[in-house]
Design a protein around this motif. Sequence first.
Motif, PDB file in Angstrom:
ATOM      1  N   ILE A   2       0.842  -1.184   0.000  1.00 17.69           N
ATOM      2  CA  ILE A   2       0.000   0.000   0.000  1.00 17.69           C
ATOM      3  C   ILE A   2       0.889   1.250   0.000  1.00 17.69           C
ATOM      4  O   ILE A   2       1.784   1.381   0.822  1.00 17.69           O
ATOM      5  CB  ILE A   2      -0.928   0.043   1.222  1.00 17.69           C
ATOM      6  CG1 ILE A   2      -1.859  -1.180   1.212  1.00 17.69           C
ATOM      7  CG2 ILE A   2      -1.743   1.312   1.236  1.00 17.69           C
ATOM      8  CD1 ILE A   2      -2.815  -1.215   2.377  1.00 17.69           C
ATOM      9  N   THR A   3       0.643   2.132  -0.951  1.00 12.77           N
ATOM     10  CA  THR A   3       1.403   3.381  -1.027  1.00 12.77           C
ATOM     11  C   THR A   3       0.449   4.555  -0.801  1.00 12.77           C
ATOM     12  O   THR A   3      -0.756   4.464  -1.056  1.00 12.77           O
ATOM     13  CB  THR A   3       2.073   3.526  -2.398  1.00 12.77           C
ATOM     14  OG1 THR A   3       1.074   3.448  -3.431  1.00 12.77           O
ATOM     15  CG2 THR A   3       3.090   2.412  -2.611  1.00 12.77           C
ATOM     16  N   PHE A   4       0.996   5.665  -0.333  1.00 12.50           N
ATOM     17  CA  PHE A   4       0.193   6.837  -0.019  1.00 12.50           C
ATOM     18  C   PHE A   4       0.795   8.075  -0.667  1.00 12.50           C
ATOM     19  O   PHE A   4       2.020   8.241  -0.712  1.00 12.50           O
ATOM     20  CB  PHE A   4       0.120   7.052   1.496  1.00 12.50           C
ATOM     21  CG  PHE A   4      -0.446   5.889   2.262  1.00 12.50           C
ATOM     22  CD1 PHE A   4      -1.814   5.771   2.450  1.00 12.50           C
ATOM     23  CD2 PHE A   4       0.388   4.917   2.785  1.00 12.50           C
ATOM     24  CE1 PHE A   4      -2.347   4.703   3.160  1.00 12.50           C
ATOM     25  CE2 PHE A   4      -0.129   3.843   3.498  1.00 12.50           C
ATOM     26  CZ  PHE A   4      -1.496   3.739   3.682  1.00 12.50           C
ATOM     27  N   THR A   5      -0.079   8.941  -1.156  1.00 13.83           N
ATOM     28  CA  THR A   5       0.377  10.228  -1.661  1.00 13.83           C
ATOM     29  C   THR A   5       0.512  11.188  -0.477  1.00 13.83           C
ATOM     30  O   THR A   5      -0.014  10.941   0.611  1.00 13.83           O
ATOM     31  CB  THR A   5      -0.622  10.820  -2.673  1.00 13.83           C
ATOM     32  OG1 THR A   5      -1.863  11.101  -1.990  1.00 13.83           O
ATOM     33  CG2 THR A   5      -0.885   9.837  -3.812  1.00 13.83           C
ATOM     34  N   ARG A   6       1.208  12.282  -0.703  1.00 11.56           N
ATOM     35  CA  ARG A   6       1.379  13.262   0.368  1.00 11.56           C
ATOM     36  C   ARG A   6       0.031  13.853   0.790  1.00 11.56           C
ATOM     37  O   ARG A   6      -0.243  14.031   1.970  1.00 11.56           O
ATOM     38  CB  ARG A   6       2.319  14.383  -0.107  1.00 11.56           C
ATOM     39  CG  ARG A   6       2.600  15.440   0.955  1.00 11.56           C
ATOM     40  CD  ARG A   6       3.625  16.440   0.472  1.00 11.56           C
ATOM     41  NE  ARG A   6       4.906  15.798   0.202  1.00 11.56           N
ATOM     42  CZ  ARG A   6       5.971  16.446  -0.271  1.00 11.56           C
ATOM     43  NH1 ARG A   6       5.904  17.745  -0.524  1.00 11.56           N
ATOM     44  NH2 ARG A   6       7.104  15.793  -0.497  1.00 11.56           N
ATOM     45  N   ASN A   7      -0.811  14.147  -0.201  1.00 11.33           N
ATOM     46  CA  ASN A   7      -2.133  14.694   0.106  1.00 11.33           C
ATOM     47  C   ASN A   7      -2.983  13.691   0.892  1.00 11.33           C
ATOM     48  O   ASN A   7      -3.754  14.080   1.781  1.00 11.33           O
ATOM     49  CB  ASN A   7      -2.860  15.089  -1.180  1.00 11.33           C
ATOM     50  CG  ASN A   7      -2.283  16.336  -1.821  1.00 11.33           C
ATOM     51  OD1 ASN A   7      -1.583  17.110  -1.175  1.00 11.33           O
ATOM     52  ND2 ASN A   7      -2.573  16.543  -3.101  1.00 11.33           N
ATOM     53  N   GLU A   8      -2.851  12.429   0.550  1.00  8.01           N
ATOM     54  CA  GLU A   8      -3.624  11.396   1.242  1.00  8.01           C
ATOM     55  C   GLU A   8      -3.186  11.272   2.700  1.00  8.01           C
ATOM     56  O   GLU A   8      -4.036  11.148   3.596  1.00  8.01           O
ATOM     57  CB  GLU A   8      -3.444  10.062   0.523  1.00  8.01           C
ATOM     58  CG  GLU A   8      -4.291   8.938   1.104  1.00  8.01           C
ATOM     59  CD  GLU A   8      -4.156   7.658   0.315  1.00  8.01           C
ATOM     60  OE1 GLU A   8      -5.077   6.814   0.384  1.00  8.01           O
ATOM     61  OE2 GLU A   8      -3.120   7.479  -0.377  1.00  8.01           O
ATOM     62  N   MET A   9      -1.896  11.309   2.936  1.00 15.20           N
ATOM     63  CA  MET A   9      -1.396  11.245   4.311  1.00 15.20           C
ATOM     64  C   MET A   9      -1.880  12.449   5.118  1.00 15.20           C
ATOM     65  O   MET A   9      -2.243  12.318   6.287  1.00 15.20           O
ATOM     66  CB  MET A   9       0.137  11.174   4.296  1.00 15.20           C
ATOM     67  CG  MET A   9       0.680   9.878   3.726  1.00 15.20           C
ATOM     68  SD  MET A   9       2.492   9.825   3.667  1.00 15.20           S
ATOM     69  CE  MET A   9       2.876   9.800   5.414  1.00 15.20           C
ATOM     70  N   ARG A  10      -1.904  13.619   4.477  1.00 16.41           N
ATOM     71  CA  ARG A  10      -2.419  14.821   5.142  1.00 16.41           C
ATOM     72  C   ARG A  10      -3.893  14.647   5.484  1.00 16.41           C
ATOM     73  O   ARG A  10      -4.318  14.945   6.607  1.00 16.41           O
ATOM     74  CB  ARG A  10      -2.241  16.016   4.213  1.00 16.41           C
ATOM     75  CG  ARG A  10      -2.780  17.348   4.767  1.00 16.41           C
ATOM     76  CD  ARG A  10      -3.085  18.300   3.633  1.00 16.41           C
ATOM     77  NE  ARG A  10      -4.112  17.774   2.737  1.00 16.41           N
ATOM     78  CZ  ARG A  10      -4.285  18.165   1.479  1.00 16.41           C
ATOM     79  NH1 ARG A  10      -3.476  19.070   0.949  1.00 16.41           N
ATOM     80  NH2 ARG A  10      -5.259  17.640   0.746  1.00 16.41           N
ATOM     81  N   ASP A  11      -4.692  14.162   4.526  1.00 13.16           N
ATOM     82  CA  ASP A  11      -6.128  14.004   4.751  1.00 13.16           C
ATOM     83  C   ASP A  11      -6.418  12.953   5.819  1.00 13.16           C
ATOM     84  O   ASP A  11      -7.343  13.118   6.628  1.00 13.16           O
ATOM     85  CB  ASP A  11      -6.829  13.624   3.446  1.00 13.16           C
ATOM     86  CG  ASP A  11      -7.006  14.811   2.508  1.00 13.16           C
ATOM     87  OD1 ASP A  11      -6.422  15.878   2.793  1.00 13.16           O
ATOM     88  OD2 ASP A  11      -7.725  14.682   1.504  1.00 13.16           O
ATOM     89  N   LEU A  12      -5.649  11.871   5.823  1.00  6.38           N
ATOM     90  CA  LEU A  12      -5.830  10.843   6.851  1.00  6.38           C
ATOM     91  C   LEU A  12      -5.518  11.401   8.239  1.00  6.38           C
ATOM     92  O   LEU A  12      -6.225  11.109   9.207  1.00  6.38           O
ATOM     93  CB  LEU A  12      -4.940   9.627   6.557  1.00  6.38           C
ATOM     94  CG  LEU A  12      -5.404   8.701   5.425  1.00  6.38           C
ATOM     95  CD1 LEU A  12      -4.287   7.721   5.066  1.00  6.38           C
ATOM     96  CD2 LEU A  12      -6.664   7.934   5.831  1.00  6.38           C
ATOM     97  N   ALA A  13      -4.466  12.210   8.326  1.00  6.49           N
ATOM     98  CA  ALA A  13      -4.091  12.804   9.609  1.00  6.49           C
ATOM     99  C   ALA A  13      -5.178  13.755  10.099  1.00  6.49           C
ATOM    100  O   ALA A  13      -5.540  13.759  11.283  1.00  6.49           O
ATOM    101  CB  ALA A  13      -2.759  13.539   9.478  1.00  6.49           C
ATOM    102  N   ILE A  14      -5.713  14.556   9.182  1.00  6.34           N
ATOM    103  CA  ILE A  14      -6.775  15.495   9.552  1.00  6.34           C
ATOM    104  C   ILE A  14      -8.014  14.732  10.017  1.00  6.34           C
ATOM    105  O   ILE A  14      -8.631  15.085  11.033  1.00  6.34           O
ATOM    106  CB  ILE A  14      -7.126  16.416   8.362  1.00  6.34           C
ATOM    107  CG1 ILE A  14      -5.952  17.360   8.054  1.00  6.34           C
ATOM    108  CG2 ILE A  14      -8.391  17.222   8.648  1.00  6.34           C
ATOM    109  CD1 ILE A  14      -6.119  18.164   6.784  1.00  6.34           C
ATOM    110  N   ALA A  15      -8.397  13.695   9.271  1.00  7.46           N
ATOM    111  CA  ALA A  15      -9.570  12.901   9.636  1.00  7.46           C
ATOM    112  C   ALA A  15      -9.378  12.245  10.999  1.00  7.46           C
ATOM    113  O   ALA A  15     -10.298  12.220  11.828  1.00  7.46           O
ATOM    114  CB  ALA A  15      -9.827  11.841   8.570  1.00  7.46           C
TER     115      ALA A  15
END
Length: 217
Positions: A2-15
């Motif tokens: 599983i790989t993550f984009t920078r934006n995805e990691m940001r959104d997961l952290a915010i959520a």
Amino acid sequence: MITFTRNEMRDLAIAFIVISIAFAISNVGLNVHGFISILPIVMVGAGIGCLLHELGQKYVAMKYGYQAEFKAWPLGLVIALATAFIGWVFAAPGSTQVYADNVSDEMNGKISIAGPMANMALALIFIAIASLAYPLKDHSMTLTLIYLICTVGFSVNSFLATFNLLPLYTLDGIKVLKWNIKYWIIIFAIAVIMLLTSISIGAENMVKLIISMSFIK
């Protein structure tokens, strides 16, 4: 893998942060001391539950060869915080977007059901760990904390599974229902039973019941 984009990691952290705050507020309201005390506990039970929900869907999507990415829903995050003050969290911080021209109802259903099932599995793991910690919690602050985290985790993840399986627009339930009504009925019924059990009996009484049953010859 599983790989993550920078934006995805940001959104997961915010959520993760917003959902944790919302569930903490729903439990203690505007009590600042209570909020500070319960937030770390809720971050494990609710925050991790939220993350695993989305990661479960991302994993299944990628398993079937699709590119998938979690995207936060700003309005959903605001609604989660707003509803927290009435003691009930509208937990829809975002969704896992699948990038494909044509995704069948079956595939969409399989991806969607992975989220609630991850919450249900996590809830069962939490209640099992709570049952192991309960007999010794009065002798250890660490075990007391673990017990509290797990009982909260069971209740919150039972709620997350049930809520997301509701057959409403944007939620997982409508996608699972379109795919296979029998699977939706079975999984939704189990989630509802878990939630009603946590509400009517309570996590601590459930733990006591599990312990008493384990000693039945």
